[in-house]
Design an enzyme around this catalytic site. Structure first.
Site: not given
Lengths: 140, 136
Positions: A15, A34, A40, A42, A80-81, A124
């Protein structure tokens, strides 16, 4: 006999925290690292808590398979991904973990009906977590 | 009011089966957990008590006493046991994580005098746990 049951799930996503309505300087001041334009990622851990009476026939609040199916279909398949900013859920909002936690809660509330959705907790990183229970108090 | 939590671990085996249902229905409802030979878990308990701090001792309750009650009432009966066959509560009840939390609560609650039992949390594994706060 009412109990609570919590299941943990895991997903990875990227994100970028950026508000289109603000200047470059303001975005950098508020979001710091951020705000990096490439984004980047998580490894998120998601705890979903449901509650209800224990069914005497099964000894369970609900069929865990139904919860897994709902979370996989509605949350993991969606996020996801993925790059969260590019998912339809964040077309109009910044994918902070506060917004992600409340979005996940609302998606599950609309799509999971086998037990009462008590709340979600989104980690996170191992150092920070966010909890949302539909605006209500979170039970400790 | 201060909340105090003590953790403990035990290992036990169990299986899920309701004798009132057919073999097919049991398999459909419980899947792999229905294997009658049982399977096992490393369980983690988190017992949370609450109360006011005693001005003399500075304690809500003596942790040693909580540990002793937990060992005597729960761990001595559950650890390294086949829950369905060796723990009386589960002769008539399926030893799910939810029912384990209720059984632990019922064993501990009458034995705690100085602090009030607030929550029993039972982890079946690191990704699944049940909470019981008493009958509401």
């Amino acid at each position: 006999m009412r109990a609570h049951l919590t299941k943990r799930y895991h997903f990875a996503a990227s994100h970028r925290l950026h508000n289109e309505g603000w200047s470059t300087e303001d975005n950098l001041r508020v979001y710091g690292k951020c705000n990096n334009s490439y984004g980047h990622g998580h490894n998120y851990a998601l705890e979903v808590t449901v509650s209800g009476p224990i069914d005497a026939r099964t000894g369970m609040i609900c069929d865990l398979g139904e919860l897994d199916t709902a979370v996989e279909r509605e949350v993991l398949a969606r996020f996801d991904h993925e790059h969260l900013n590019l998912t339809p859920a964040f077309a109009g909002s910044v994918p902070t973990s506060e917004n992600l936690a409340s979005t996940i809660f609302e998606i599950l509330q609309r799509n999971f009906h086998a037990a009462h959705l008590e709340g979600v907790k989104l980690e996170e990183t191992s150092q920070n977590s966010f909890e949302y229970a539909g605006g209500g108090e979170i039970r400790r | 009011m201060i909340y105090l939590t003590r953790k403990a671990e035990f290992s036990a085996s169990h299986y899920y089966h309701n004798p009132e249902l057919s073999a097919e229905e049991n398999r459909r409802l419980f899947g792999k957990c229905n294997n009658p030979n049982g399977h096992g878990h490393n369980y983690t308990l988190e017992i949370t008590v609450k109360g006011e701090v005693d001005p003399q001792s500075g304690f809500v309750m003596d942790l040693k006493e909580l540990k002793e009650v937990l060992n005597r009432e729960v761990l001595d009966s559950f650890d390294h046991r086949f829950l369905n066959k060796e723990v009386p509560e589960f002769a008539q009840q399926i030893p799910t994580t939810e029912n384990l939390a209720v059984a632990v609560w019922k064993r501990l609650q009458p034995r705690l005098q100085t602090a009030q039992l607030h929550r029993v949390r039972v982890y079946e594994c690191s990704d699944l746990f049940a909470d019981f706060y008493g009958e509401e």
